[in-house]
Write a protein that holds these residues in place. Structure first.
Motif, PDB file in Angstrom:
ATOM      1  N   VAL A  12      11.867 -38.628 108.137  1.00 31.31           N
ATOM      2  CA  VAL A  12      12.435 -37.891 107.006  1.00 31.31           C
ATOM      3  C   VAL A  12      11.504 -38.068 105.809  1.00 31.31           C
ATOM      4  CG1 VAL A  12      14.431 -37.554 105.510  1.00 31.31           C
ATOM      5  CG2 VAL A  12      14.756 -38.339 107.872  1.00 31.31           C
ATOM      6  N   LEU A  13      11.004 -36.957 105.297  1.00 33.23           N
ATOM      7  CA  LEU A  13      10.034 -36.979 104.206  1.00 33.23           C
ATOM      8  C   LEU A  13      10.677 -36.487 102.916  1.00 33.23           C
ATOM      9  CD1 LEU A  13       7.081 -35.396 106.196  1.00 33.23           C
ATOM     10  CD2 LEU A  13       7.197 -37.767 105.430  1.00 33.23           C
ATOM     11  N   LEU A  14      10.655 -37.332 101.895  1.00 32.25           N
ATOM     12  CA  LEU A  14      11.054 -36.895 100.559  1.00 32.25           C
ATOM     13  C   LEU A  14       9.838 -36.269  99.894  1.00 32.25           C
ATOM     14  CD1 LEU A  14      13.089 -39.979  99.260  1.00 32.25           C
ATOM     15  CD2 LEU A  14      13.864 -38.099 100.697  1.00 32.25           C
ATOM     16  N   ILE A  15       9.981 -35.072  99.355  1.00 42.27           N
ATOM     17  CA  ILE A  15       8.846 -34.356  98.771  1.00 42.27           C
ATOM     18  C   ILE A  15       9.142 -34.035  97.314  1.00 42.27           C
ATOM     19  CG2 ILE A  15       7.408 -32.288  98.874  1.00 42.27           C
ATOM     20  CD1 ILE A  15       6.981 -34.091 101.259  1.00 42.27           C
ATOM     21  N   GLY A  16       8.289 -34.559  96.430  1.00 40.24           N
ATOM     22  CA  GLY A  16       8.445 -34.269  95.008  1.00 40.24           C
ATOM     23  C   GLY A  16       7.197 -34.648  94.238  1.00 40.24           C
ATOM     24  N   GLY A  17       6.248 -33.719  94.086  1.00 44.40           N
ATOM     25  CA  GLY A  17       5.004 -34.024  93.378  1.00 44.40           C
ATOM     26  C   GLY A  17       3.839 -34.108  94.337  1.00 44.40           C
ATOM     27  N   ARG A  18       3.042 -35.171  94.218  1.00 43.72           N
ATOM     28  CA  ARG A  18       1.883 -35.353  95.090  1.00 43.72           C
ATOM     29  C   ARG A  18       2.338 -35.975  96.403  1.00 43.72           C
ATOM     30  NH1 ARG A  18      -2.103 -37.971  90.493  1.00 43.72           N
ATOM     31  NH2 ARG A  18      -2.756 -36.021  89.526  1.00 43.72           N
ATOM     32  N   TYR A  19       1.957 -35.348  97.502  1.00 42.42           N
ATOM     33  CA  TYR A  19       2.545 -35.820  98.755  1.00 42.42           C
ATOM     34  C   TYR A  19       1.628 -35.726  99.968  1.00 42.42           C
ATOM     35  CZ  TYR A  19       3.576 -30.759  98.485  1.00 42.42           C
ATOM     36  OH  TYR A  19       3.503 -29.401  98.296  1.00 42.42           O
ATOM     37  N   GLU A  20       0.471 -35.090  99.861  1.00 46.02           N
ATOM     38  CA  GLU A  20      -0.283 -34.745 101.060  1.00 46.02           C
ATOM     39  C   GLU A  20      -0.698 -35.956 101.903  1.00 46.02           C
ATOM     40  OE1 GLU A  20      -1.005 -31.402  98.078  1.00 46.02           O
ATOM     41  OE2 GLU A  20      -0.923 -33.589  98.025  1.00 46.02           O
ATOM     42  N   ARG A  44       9.554 -25.922  95.521  1.00 41.50           N
ATOM     43  CA  ARG A  44       9.877 -24.763  96.361  1.00 41.50           C
ATOM     44  C   ARG A  44       8.936 -23.627  95.969  1.00 41.50           C
ATOM     45  NH1 ARG A  44      16.071 -22.924  97.662  1.00 41.50           N
ATOM     46  NH2 ARG A  44      15.596 -21.675  99.524  1.00 41.50           N
ATOM     47  N   ASN A  45       7.749 -23.631  96.537  1.00 45.08           N
ATOM     48  CA  ASN A  45       6.711 -22.690  96.133  1.00 45.08           C
ATOM     49  C   ASN A  45       5.732 -22.463  97.284  1.00 45.08           C
ATOM     50  OD1 ASN A  45       4.999 -24.991  96.170  1.00 45.08           O
ATOM     51  ND2 ASN A  45       5.587 -25.481  94.069  1.00 45.08           N
ATOM     52  N   PRO A  46       4.795 -21.519  97.119  1.00 46.63           N
ATOM     53  CA  PRO A  46       3.824 -21.245  98.194  1.00 46.63           C
ATOM     54  C   PRO A  46       3.001 -22.463  98.601  1.00 46.63           C
ATOM     55  CG  PRO A  46       3.808 -19.458  96.597  1.00 46.63           C
ATOM     56  CD  PRO A  46       4.677 -20.538  96.019  1.00 46.63           C
ATOM     57  N   LYS A  47       2.755 -23.379  97.653  1.00 40.82           N
ATOM     58  CA  LYS A  47       1.990 -24.581  97.990  1.00 40.82           C
ATOM     59  C   LYS A  47       2.692 -25.372  99.090  1.00 40.82           C
ATOM     60  CE  LYS A  47       0.592 -29.083  96.215  1.00 40.82           C
ATOM     61  NZ  LYS A  47       0.690 -30.052  95.111  1.00 40.82           N
ATOM     62  N   PHE A  48       4.014 -25.532  98.969  1.00 45.27           N
ATOM     63  CA  PHE A  48       4.754 -26.275  99.990  1.00 45.27           C
ATOM     64  C   PHE A  48       4.767 -25.511 101.311  1.00 45.27           C
ATOM     65  CE2 PHE A  48       8.779 -27.172 102.212  1.00 45.27           C
ATOM     66  CZ  PHE A  48       8.563 -28.516 102.505  1.00 45.27           C
ATOM     67  N   ASP A  49       4.906 -24.189 101.244  1.00 47.65           N
ATOM     68  CA  ASP A  49       4.877 -23.378 102.469  1.00 47.65           C
ATOM     69  C   ASP A  49       3.539 -23.537 103.191  1.00 47.65           C
ATOM     70  OD1 ASP A  49       7.406 -22.460 101.855  1.00 47.65           O
ATOM     71  OD2 ASP A  49       6.684 -20.642 100.866  1.00 47.65           O
ATOM     72  N   ASN A  54       0.018 -26.117 107.361  1.00 52.27           N
ATOM     73  CA  ASN A  54      -1.096 -27.009 107.695  1.00 52.27           C
ATOM     74  C   ASN A  54      -0.647 -28.139 108.616  1.00 52.27           C
ATOM     75  OD1 ASN A  54      -2.814 -25.492 106.104  1.00 52.27           O
ATOM     76  ND2 ASN A  54      -2.582 -26.797 104.304  1.00 52.27           N
ATOM     77  N   ILE A  55       0.585 -28.622 108.420  1.00 45.93           N
ATOM     78  CA  ILE A  55       1.126 -29.648 109.317  1.00 45.93           C
ATOM     79  C   ILE A  55       1.249 -29.088 110.730  1.00 45.93           C
ATOM     80  CG2 ILE A  55       3.162 -31.038 109.873  1.00 45.93           C
ATOM     81  CD1 ILE A  55       3.663 -31.390 106.923  1.00 45.93           C
ATOM     82  N   ARG A  56       1.756 -27.868 110.833  1.00 44.67           N
ATOM     83  CA  ARG A  56       1.908 -27.244 112.156  1.00 44.67           C
ATOM     84  C   ARG A  56       0.560 -27.113 112.866  1.00 44.67           C
ATOM     85  NH1 ARG A  56       5.557 -24.023 109.040  1.00 44.67           N
ATOM     86  NH2 ARG A  56       7.728 -24.388 109.679  1.00 44.67           N
ATOM     87  N   LYS A  57      -0.466 -26.746 112.112  1.00 42.67           N
ATOM     88  CA  LYS A  57      -1.791 -26.575 112.712  1.00 42.67           C
ATOM     89  C   LYS A  57      -2.401 -27.915 113.102  1.00 42.67           C
ATOM     90  CE  LYS A  57      -2.949 -22.278 110.269  1.00 42.67           C
ATOM     91  NZ  LYS A  57      -3.827 -21.669 109.238  1.00 42.67           N
TER      92      LYS A  57
END
Length: 388
Positions: A12-20, A44-49, A54-57
């Motif tokens: 479970v990943l909490l995402i808020g800010g810098r996360y890569e 909730r933006n194109p960057k997160f999409d 990128n994770i899928r790839k």
């Protein structure tokens, strides 16, 4: 098991800010079968999409669940969402990564984790540690290993090799050996200058004959070194010197590619990096962003720019290095500018060093080339200009 954390479970990943990078490390380290996201509405933006794509790839067998969006400062909503994630999964298989979330998100999730004796981790990228929280407490080294291609793929990038070693008139083994000898020679005489290399640079990549007058003894010694490797020919030494270079790739090697190979070889000798590459381009908006040398250390990149000419200390070179880092690591990268020049102009060097520090770029001058391996090792473990 990773200190009580199940491999192949639910991450479970909490995402808020810098996360890569914390996400990359946790997926690689835990090898989960599934990832759940609890994401700040601000992300909730194109960057997160793009990030999810990128994770899928990068991890094609990983199942990625539909993200849950929460208010970054709404601790009750964060806790309620954590409960929902736990209830739809086997809690024994769940591990939370608190690193990429905001402080409020992490605090809210941690209350739920403690109440239910669940597992959680925090990725300490600065010290290359995994901190175990929740039902088991402790600290572990990051053990996952990464290739350069994996790292840049995670940022949605790919590489194009620009290594000219196979195109030289000497074989790769001799090219590496010669690069080391040139590096040692240039370091030894870096304060005196070298008319041989200056005249090669003036050829602008063109093969052919080079002539200049009044060589110093050490320049004659340098020419004899090049001749011994057969990378130059037709050497004549009187009051003036003349010699020939067979092809344009040999010219490029002597013009500066030798420094890339020199730094790459010194990095390889350390045997602490997951991967070390040199001479690649990152395609971006129709052009290629050059990377002279890059080292991977526990999921984080050390990117080096190598310059040899008299115009090494131009701030545009720092901007180029900064631009490359912004594509494949941002502030998770260490950036090092390596030059064969000594930096004798104190006023110019003061300005250049100031610009480098503003961009969090470490500068290594020609007199320090012999120490480049030790410098890379130190910057990997304890960077002078801290990464995130």
């Amino acid at each position: 098991m990773l200190g009580g954390v199940n491999l192949g479970g639910i991450l479970v990943l909490l995402i808020g800010g810098r996360y890569e990078i914390p996400v990359l490390i946790s997926i690689k380290e835990l090898s989960p079968s599934c990832v759940e996201f609890i994401v700040s509405k601000d992300d909730r933006n194109p960057k997160f999409d793009n990030f999810c794509e990128n994770i899928r790839k990068t991890f094609p067998s990983l199942r990625i669940c539909h993200p849950e969006f929460v208010g970054a400062n709404d601790i009750e909503q964060v806790q309620e969402t954590c409960w929902q994630v736990i209830q739809r999964n086997d809690s024994r298989e769940v591990t939370f990564n608190l690193t990429p979330g905001t402080k409020i998100m992490a605090l809210g999730a941690y209350d739920v984790i403690k109440e239910n004796a669940l597992r959680a981790i925090y990725i300490d990228t600065r010290n290359s540690k995994i901190i175990l929280l929740g039902s088991q407490v402790g600290t572990k080294e990051i053990n996952a290993r990464f290739t350069f291609e994996e790292c840049i793929k995670f940022w949605g990038r790919e590489k194009k090799d620009e290594d000219i070693s196979s195109k030289l008139s000497i074989d790769k083994e001799n090219a590496i050996s010669l690069a080391e000898e040139i590096g040692d020679f240039v370091r030894k005489y870096c304060n005196e200058g070298n008319k041989v290399l200056e005249h090669i640079r003036k050829k602008n990549g063109k093969a052919g004959q080079i002539v200049f007058k009044d060589p110093y003894d050490y320049e004659i010694e340098f020419l004899q070194l090049l001749l011994s490797y057969n990378i130059i020919s037709k050497l004549k030494i009187n009051n003036e010197v003349s010699f020939s270079i067979r092809n344009t790739h040999d010219v490029k090697f002597l013009d500066g590619k030798w420094l890339e190979i020199y730094a790459w070889k010194k990095a390889k000798e350390i045997k602490m990096f997951d991967d070390v590459i040199h001479s690649v381009k990152i395609p971006y908006e129709g052009v290629g962003k050059e990377i002279d040398v890059a080292c991977v250390y526990k999921g984080q990149l050390i990117i080096c720019s190598c310059k040899t000419g008299n115009k090494s200390f131009e701030t545009e070179h720092l901007d180029e290095l900064q631009s490359v880092a912004s594509l494949i690591g941002k502030d998770y990268c260490s950036k090092i500018f390596i030059t064969a020049q000594p930096g004798k102009d104190e006023q110019k060097m003061k300005s250049f060093m100031s610009h480098a520090e503003q961009r969090k770029i470490l500068v290594v001058t020609g007199d320090k080339l012999v120490d480049i391996g030790d410098i890379l090792q130190k910057e990997a473990v304890n960077p002078t200009l801290p990464r995130i």
